[in-house]
Design a protein around this motif. Structure first.
Motif, PDB file in Angstrom:
ATOM      1  N   SER A  77     -28.317  25.752 -16.294  1.00 19.08           N
ATOM      2  CA  SER A  77     -27.491  24.938 -15.681  1.00 19.08           C
ATOM      3  C   SER A  77     -27.842  24.519 -14.205  1.00 19.08           C
ATOM      4  O   SER A  77     -27.480  23.384 -13.908  1.00 19.08           O
ATOM      5  CB  SER A  77     -26.213  25.676 -15.469  1.00 19.08           C
ATOM      6  OG  SER A  77     -25.750  26.088 -16.665  1.00 19.08           O
ATOM      7  N   ARG A  87     -25.144  16.155 -16.431  1.00 18.00           N
ATOM      8  CA  ARG A  87     -24.284  16.643 -17.377  1.00 18.00           C
ATOM      9  C   ARG A  87     -24.406  16.433 -18.866  1.00 18.00           C
ATOM     10  O   ARG A  87     -24.240  17.460 -19.820  1.00 18.00           O
ATOM     11  CB  ARG A  87     -22.892  16.049 -17.205  1.00 18.00           C
ATOM     12  CG  ARG A  87     -21.734  16.917 -17.758  1.00 18.00           C
ATOM     13  CD  ARG A  87     -20.189  16.376 -17.445  1.00 18.00           C
ATOM     14  NE  ARG A  87     -20.024  16.372 -15.987  1.00 18.00           N
ATOM     15  CZ  ARG A  87     -19.143  15.419 -15.535  1.00 18.00           C
ATOM     16  NH1 ARG A  87     -18.332  15.148 -16.256  1.00 18.00           N
ATOM     17  NH2 ARG A  87     -18.943  15.063 -14.095  1.00 18.00           N
ATOM     18  N   GLN A 137     -26.867  19.030 -20.092  1.00 15.61           N
ATOM     19  CA  GLN A 137     -26.049  20.201 -20.204  1.00 15.61           C
ATOM     20  C   GLN A 137     -25.530  20.334 -21.608  1.00 15.61           C
ATOM     21  O   GLN A 137     -25.526  21.221 -22.270  1.00 15.61           O
ATOM     22  CB  GLN A 137     -25.013  20.250 -19.018  1.00 15.61           C
ATOM     23  CG  GLN A 137     -25.590  20.817 -17.958  1.00 15.61           C
ATOM     24  CD  GLN A 137     -26.197  22.289 -17.930  1.00 15.61           C
ATOM     25  OE1 GLN A 137     -25.514  23.123 -18.536  1.00 15.61           O
ATOM     26  NE2 GLN A 137     -27.125  22.281 -17.436  1.00 15.61           N
ATOM     27  N   TRP A 138     -24.703  19.175 -22.187  1.00 13.72           N
ATOM     28  CA  TRP A 138     -24.050  18.987 -23.109  1.00 13.72           C
ATOM     29  C   TRP A 138     -24.987  19.243 -24.360  1.00 13.72           C
ATOM     30  O   TRP A 138     -24.903  19.779 -25.510  1.00 13.72           O
ATOM     31  CB  TRP A 138     -23.120  17.788 -23.247  1.00 13.72           C
ATOM     32  CG  TRP A 138     -22.001  17.851 -22.366  1.00 13.72           C
ATOM     33  CD1 TRP A 138     -21.628  18.934 -21.704  1.00 13.72           C
ATOM     34  CD2 TRP A 138     -21.091  16.930 -22.362  1.00 13.72           C
ATOM     35  NE1 TRP A 138     -20.554  18.717 -21.054  1.00 13.72           N
ATOM     36  CE2 TRP A 138     -20.225  17.373 -21.408  1.00 13.72           C
ATOM     37  CE3 TRP A 138     -20.877  15.573 -22.740  1.00 13.72           C
ATOM     38  CZ2 TRP A 138     -19.034  16.571 -20.888  1.00 13.72           C
ATOM     39  CZ3 TRP A 138     -20.021  14.717 -22.457  1.00 13.72           C
ATOM     40  CH2 TRP A 138     -19.008  15.408 -21.538  1.00 13.72           C
ATOM     41  N   ASP A 160     -26.197   9.376 -17.547  1.00 15.82           N
ATOM     42  CA  ASP A 160     -27.633  10.066 -17.469  1.00 15.82           C
ATOM     43  C   ASP A 160     -28.719   9.271 -17.629  1.00 15.82           C
ATOM     44  O   ASP A 160     -29.715   9.344 -16.895  1.00 15.82           O
ATOM     45  CB  ASP A 160     -27.540  11.293 -18.267  1.00 15.82           C
ATOM     46  CG  ASP A 160     -26.584  12.393 -17.919  1.00 15.82           C
ATOM     47  OD1 ASP A 160     -26.208  12.182 -16.783  1.00 15.82           O
ATOM     48  OD2 ASP A 160     -26.557  13.385 -18.646  1.00 15.82           O
TER      49      ASP A 160
END
Length: 157
Positions: A11, A18, A21-22, A146
């Protein structure tokens, strides 16, 4: 090191991305902090190959048949897919009109349509429900942001 500590470390490692992260949380990318760039590329390439295979398997165009076999079931699947696509398109045209500059572009609409069609064809027991596009759209938006950030970082470094 416990698995929860690894997730927390990841993290921090990808805190500004993000979408990464997903991908990690969904199991698309390896969660190991020791994963190399080659590991990430290999996993990504494998995911893309599976997606392409799924598209070939589920999206039917009987006019472009590989084996020349134009069966009634192929045409039936084609027309069922076309009906599903019309339902999806109805929702997509109304998707976040206040954000028309992104969500109403041909490129974005095409990506959303393909993803929703494939998901619904792959999970026929659920089918398409109104509002599914509103669940997918934020994910696609974050992934797009991203990609832009990574592109800017590449230029800078």
């Amino acid at each position: 090191m416990p698995e929860t500590a690894l997730v927390c470390e990841d993290s921090r490692r990808f805190g500004d991305l993000r979408g990464v992260q997903w991908r990690i949380q969904l199991g698309i990318l390896p969660s190991s902090p020791s994963a190399s760039i080659d590991d990430l590329r290999r996993v990504t390439a494998n995911s893309r190959r599976r997606y392409a295979a799924l598209r070939r398997q589920l999206l039917v165009d009987p006019q472009i048949s590989n084996d020349g076999n134009h069966t009634d079931s192929m045409w039936g699947r084609f027309f069922r897919n076309a009906e599903l696509e019309r339902m999806v398109d109805q929702d997509l045209t109304r998707l976040y009109p206040e954000r028309g500059s992104y969500f109403q572009t041909t490129r974005c609409q095409g990506m959303l349509r393909r993803i929703l069609l494939l998901w619904c064809l792959r999970h026929q027991e659920y089918g398409y429900r109104q509002g599914m596009h509103e669940l997918l759209a934020p994910l696609l938006y974050v992934l797009n942001v991203d990609v832009k950030r990574l592109s800017e970082a590449r230029k800078f470094y």
